[in-house]
Design a protein around this motif. Structure first.
Motif, short mmCIF file in Angstrom:
data_model
loop_
_atom_site.label_atom_id
_atom_site.label_comp_id
_atom_site.label_asym_id
_atom_site.label_seq_id
_atom_site.Cartn_x
_atom_site.Cartn_y
_atom_site.Cartn_z
N ARG A 2 0.71 -1.39 0.46
CA ARG A 2 -0.09 0.15 -0.65
C ARG A 2 0.87 1.66 0.08
O ARG A 2 0.47 2.31 -0.60
CB ARG A 2 -1.08 0.45 0.92
CG ARG A 2 -2.14 -0.60 0.94
CD ARG A 2 -3.40 -0.65 1.93
NE ARG A 2 -4.09 -1.68 2.20
CZ ARG A 2 -4.64 -1.94 2.79
NH1 ARG A 2 -4.67 -1.11 4.18
NH2 ARG A 2 -5.80 -2.63 2.34
N HIS A 62 2.08 1.43 -3.41
CA HIS A 62 1.63 1.26 -5.56
C HIS A 62 -0.01 2.58 -4.59
O HIS A 62 -0.57 2.13 -6.03
CB HIS A 62 0.82 0.59 -4.89
CG HIS A 62 2.20 -0.77 -6.02
ND1 HIS A 62 2.21 -0.66 -6.67
CD2 HIS A 62 2.49 -2.26 -5.20
CE1 HIS A 62 3.08 -1.57 -7.09
NE2 HIS A 62 3.12 -2.11 -5.70
N SER A 116 -5.24 2.12 -2.93
CA SER A 116 -6.53 0.97 -3.28
C SER A 116 -5.86 0.64 -3.67
O SER A 116 -6.65 -0.59 -4.80
CB SER A 116 -7.20 2.72 -4.39
OG SER A 116 -6.42 3.12 -5.35
N TYR A 117 -4.83 -0.11 -3.89
CA TYR A 117 -3.92 -0.99 -4.41
C TYR A 117 -4.44 -2.52 -3.93
O TYR A 117 -4.67 -2.51 -2.67
CB TYR A 117 -1.87 -0.97 -4.57
CG TYR A 117 -1.74 -2.03 -5.03
CD1 TYR A 117 -1.45 -2.65 -6.12
CD2 TYR A 117 -1.64 -3.13 -4.74
CE1 TYR A 117 -1.14 -3.51 -6.82
CE2 TYR A 117 -0.44 -4.01 -4.58
CZ TYR A 117 -0.48 -4.22 -5.70
OH TYR A 117 0.11 -5.44 -6.70
N PRO A 136 -3.69 -6.61 -4.76
CA PRO A 136 -2.55 -7.42 -5.64
C PRO A 136 -3.52 -8.32 -6.46
O PRO A 136 -4.53 -8.62 -6.08
CB PRO A 136 -2.22 -7.75 -4.56
CG PRO A 136 -2.67 -8.51 -3.43
CD PRO A 136 -3.75 -6.82 -3.68
N TRP A 144 -1.74 -10.58 -1.62
CA TRP A 144 -0.10 -9.29 -1.09
C TRP A 144 1.46 -10.43 -1.06
O TRP A 144 2.45 -9.34 -0.89
CB TRP A 144 -0.75 -9.63 0.63
CG TRP A 144 -2.24 -8.49 0.42
CD1 TRP A 144 -2.80 -8.77 0.79
CD2 TRP A 144 -1.73 -6.75 0.01
NE1 TRP A 144 -3.74 -7.65 0.05
CE2 TRP A 144 -3.39 -6.82 -0.27
CE3 TRP A 144 -0.90 -5.48 -0.19
CZ2 TRP A 144 -4.26 -5.45 -0.26
CZ3 TRP A 144 -1.84 -4.58 -0.75
CH2 TRP A 144 -3.16 -4.22 -0.61
N GLN A 147 2.92 -11.26 -4.29
CA GLN A 147 3.33 -9.94 -4.81
C GLN A 147 4.37 -9.35 -4.34
O GLN A 147 5.29 -8.96 -4.84
CB GLN A 147 2.22 -8.99 -4.45
CG GLN A 147 2.23 -7.69 -5.42
CD GLN A 147 2.78 -7.83 -7.40
OE1 GLN A 147 1.80 -9.01 -7.86
NE2 GLN A 147 3.66 -6.63 -8.00
#
Length: 166
Positions: A55, A58, A61-62, A64, A85, A88
Motif C-alpha cells: 500500500r 502503490h 487503493s492498490y 494485488p 499480498w 506480490q
C-alpha cells in the motif's frame, strides 16, 4: 507531517509516534487493529508488513493480482487472508521469504528485516546499499543486514534504539 485530532482511541496526540501513525492512517496504509484502535505497542507480523509495504508503494487503493494456483511459499496456502499480498511482495523482489520454502507470515518482523523491507520497497529489488562502516555497536560490519541498517540510518529513517545501538 502534522495533523490535528486523533484517529485512534489508544494513540493520544502527545504519543511519541502520533504524527507517524496518523500519517499512515491518512494515507490509507492502515486502518488500525480493531474498532477505533491502533495497538501501537503490538508487534507487526510479516503478513501485515506485506500489506503495509505494498500500500505504501502503490497507494491505498492498490489490490494485488489474484493468487492463482500457488503463493510460492509452502506455509502460505492460497486461501490465507493475505496470500495475494505476500505473493506480490515476493514477485516485486522485496522478499524471498524467511527461508528457501517459507514466508513465515505470523512471525514478527525484526528490526534488521524491516531495514531490508523498507529500502527494497523504496528503491526496488535490485538496490544494494553501501557497505557498512560500523555505525552501531550492536551491528558488526559484515553481519546480516548491517549494510541495510546503516543505510536506513544514513537516510534519517532510524537513529537506532539508543546508546549507540540499533
Amino acid at each position: 507531517l502534522k495533523f490535528h485530532g486523533t484517529s485512534f482511541s489508544d494513540v493520544p496526540g502527545n504519543y511519541w509516534a502520533w504524527n507517524f501513525i496518523e500519517g499512515l492512517y491518512k494515507a490509507g496504509i492502515t486502518g488500525g487493529c480493531g474498532t477505533g484502535t491502533y495497538c501501537p505497542g503490538n508487534p507487526v507480523t510479516r503478513s501485515q508488513m506485506a500489506v503495509f509495504l505494498l500500500r505504501g508503494i502503490h497507494g491505498s487503493s492498490y489490490v494485488p493480482p489474484a493468487v492463482g494456483a500457488s503463493t510460492g511459499f509452502a506455509d502460505v496456502p492460497i486461501n490465507y487472508p493475505t496470500a495475494a499480498w505476500i505473493k506480490q511482495l515476493a514477485a516485486e523482489g522485496i522478499t524471498g521469504g524467511c527461508d528457501l520454502q517459507n514466508y513465515c507470515p505470523e512471525k514478527i518482523v525484526t528490526r534488521d528485516q524491516m531495514a531490508i523491507f523498507l529500502l527494497r520497497g523504496k528503491y526496488g529489488s535490485a538496490y544494494v546499499p553501501p557497505v557498512a562502516t560500523g555505525v552501531f555497536t550492536d551491528v558488526p560490519v559484515g553481519s546480516f543486514a548491517a549494510d541495510w541498517i546503516e543505510q536506513l540510518a544514513s537516510e534519517g529513517i532510524t537513529s537506532g534504539c539508543g546508546g549507540g545501538n540499533y
